[in-house]
Write a protein that holds these residues in place. Structure first.
Motif, PDB file in Angstrom:
ATOM      1  N   ASP A 165       0.848  -1.195   0.000  1.00 30.55           N
ATOM      2  CA  ASP A 165       0.000   0.000   0.000  1.00 30.55           C
ATOM      3  C   ASP A 165       0.880   1.241   0.000  1.00 30.55           C
ATOM      4  OD1 ASP A 165      -1.991   1.809   0.200  1.00 30.55           O
ATOM      5  OD2 ASP A 165      -2.793   1.123   2.115  1.00 30.55           O
ATOM      6  N   VAL A 166       1.363   1.617  -1.180  1.00 28.39           N
ATOM      7  CA  VAL A 166       2.284   2.749  -1.326  1.00 28.39           C
ATOM      8  C   VAL A 166       1.724   3.689  -2.379  1.00 28.39           C
ATOM      9  CG1 VAL A 166       4.626   3.487  -1.870  1.00 28.39           C
ATOM     10  CG2 VAL A 166       4.248   1.310  -0.696  1.00 28.39           C
ATOM     11  N   ASP A 167       1.617   4.962  -2.037  1.00 24.18           N
ATOM     12  CA  ASP A 167       1.232   5.998  -2.993  1.00 24.18           C
ATOM     13  C   ASP A 167       2.423   6.934  -3.192  1.00 24.18           C
ATOM     14  OD1 ASP A 167      -1.255   4.912  -3.127  1.00 24.18           O
ATOM     15  OD2 ASP A 167      -2.262   6.464  -1.958  1.00 24.18           O
ATOM     16  N   ILE A 168       2.848   7.081  -4.439  1.00 27.53           N
ATOM     17  CA  ILE A 168       3.976   7.938  -4.766  1.00 27.53           C
ATOM     18  C   ILE A 168       3.489   8.981  -5.757  1.00 27.53           C
ATOM     19  CG2 ILE A 168       6.290   8.033  -5.753  1.00 27.53           C
ATOM     20  CD1 ILE A 168       6.738   5.199  -4.832  1.00 27.53           C
TER      21      ILE A 168
ATOM     22  N   ARG B  52       8.255  -0.430   1.662  1.00 24.06           N
ATOM     23  CA  ARG B  52       7.446  -1.617   1.910  1.00 24.06           C
ATOM     24  C   ARG B  52       6.206  -1.263   2.723  1.00 24.06           C
ATOM     25  NH1 ARG B  52       8.162  -5.828   5.900  1.00 24.06           N
ATOM     26  NH2 ARG B  52      10.137  -4.843   6.491  1.00 24.06           N
ATOM     27  N   GLY B  53       5.060  -1.271   2.041  1.00 28.10           N
ATOM     28  CA  GLY B  53       3.796  -0.969   2.703  1.00 28.10           C
ATOM     29  C   GLY B  53       2.956  -2.205   2.897  1.00 28.10           C
ATOM     30  N   ASP B  54       3.489  -3.185   3.607  1.00 26.33           N
ATOM     31  CA  ASP B  54       2.758  -4.426   3.810  1.00 26.33           C
ATOM     32  C   ASP B  54       1.841  -4.381   5.032  1.00 26.33           C
ATOM     33  OD1 ASP B  54       4.947  -4.203   5.420  1.00 26.33           O
ATOM     34  OD2 ASP B  54       5.504  -6.315   5.345  1.00 26.33           O
TER      35      ASP B  54
ATOM     36  N   ILE C  50       1.918   3.910   3.152  1.00 26.17           N
ATOM     37  CA  ILE C  50       3.078   4.774   2.951  1.00 26.17           C
ATOM     38  C   ILE C  50       2.706   5.785   1.876  1.00 26.17           C
ATOM     39  CG2 ILE C  50       5.467   4.918   2.180  1.00 26.17           C
ATOM     40  CD1 ILE C  50       5.926   2.148   3.295  1.00 26.17           C
ATOM     41  N   ARG C  51       2.939   7.073   2.157  1.00 21.32           N
ATOM     42  CA  ARG C  51       2.657   8.130   1.195  1.00 21.32           C
ATOM     43  C   ARG C  51       3.912   8.979   1.031  1.00 21.32           C
ATOM     44  NH1 ARG C  51      -0.672   4.977   0.990  1.00 21.32           N
ATOM     45  NH2 ARG C  51      -2.951   5.166   1.185  1.00 21.32           N
TER      46      ARG C  51
END
Length: 289
Positions: free
Chosen positions: A91-94, A107-109, A113-114
């Motif tokens: 779950d990562v937004d870049i 690592r957004g397990d 993470i933003r």
């Protein structure tokens, strides 16, 4: 002696592969004072660390740098550059114009993470998020705009506001808050739930207040992010664009290899032969003492 035998060793590396490599190495060394009979470990079953697939058939890095975890899929913008050996998972937004450099891991397990626009995560830095933090605050890792995370840093379930420079090998622990226009010196450790006010220079383990930032230092923060973003743009231009054009390039190179128009030097085997010979010479010197 190693220099004298180097051309023969390189010729042996090009001429053989797999199980023949060890036999050729022994034949190459037969004329010297170091022989296989004197050092039987040369005949050990383990050979050079090479894969079963010929190296000349591996044209591209097939590592996946964007990995979904269950239903958590990374979301990035087209102008974001993720290095071929970096990993962004879960779950990562870049957002716009972000650079994830070589060996970095986002690592957004366990949580979100933003990463805001014009921020950079440099070499081998790790950004992670815990499932929960002792303070009861949001355990997501939130990084604002124009943030530079220098090499070997570790950020976990923290909040970094815009325009922050985090020095190399720093650690920002769970629940920590770094306000905007702040600099952490290299090697700093921000304890859990620590708040660093805006416009200050902090450093040490644990991180302590050093002094207020000057006007020039505040400009360094944005200049640093802009420098690495420009570098990421350059790397992005060097990569192949999205599509299937690489298949035609790979097919063309395979034809060159088949017709001996393209020669691949297996440096891994050459280095193995060199190391083999150096170890044999060392053992020979020890046996003479």
């Amino acid at each position: 002696m190693l220099k004298r035998l180097a051309p023969q060793i390189f010729a042996a590396a090009r001429a053989c592969s797999g199980g023949q490599l060890q036999q050729q190495a022994n034949r190459t060394l037969a004329g010297s004072s170091v022989t296989s009979d004197k050092f039987p470990y040369f005949d050990a079953p383990n050979g050079p660390a090479v894969t079963s697939v010929p190296i000349e058939e591996e044209w591209y890095n097939r590592q996946r740098n964007l990995l979904p975890i269950m239903d958590k899929v990374p979301w990035i913008q087209p102008d974001t550059w993720v290095a071929p050996n970096a990993v962004v998972s879960g779950d990562v937004d870049i957002y716009d114009k972000v650079g994830i450099f070589f060996g970095a891991v986002v690592r957004g397990d366990l949580n979100k993470i933003r990463i805001g626009g014009y921020s950079v995560i440099l070499d081998r830095a790790v950004v992670h998020a815990a499932r929960a933090v002792p303070t009861g605050l949001n355990a997501a890792t939130l990084i604002g705009d124009s943030v530079t995370v220098e090499p070997y840093c570790t950020l976990r379930s923290c909040r970094v506001e815009p325009k922050v420079l985090i020095g190399a090998r720093s650690v920002v622990c769970e629940g920590a808050i770094i306000e905007s226009e702040t600099i952490l010196t290299p090697g700093s450790v921000v304890p859990p739930a620590r708040r660093i006010p805006s416009g200050e220079l902090w450093g040490g383990n644990p991180a302590r207040f050093i002094r207020k930032l000057t006007g020039n230092e505040s400009k360094v923060i944005t200049d640093s992010a802009e420098h690495y973003i420009a570098l990421a743009d350059m790397f992005m231009r060097e990569e192949l664009p999205y599509g299937t054009q690489w298949r035609e390039v790979e097919s063309y190179r395979e034809k060159q290899v088949a017709s001996n128009e393209y020669q691949w030097l297996n440096f891994r085997e050459q280095k193995y032969l060199m190391r083999l010979h150096e170890e044999a010479e060392q053992l020979a010197r020890l046996s003479q003492k």
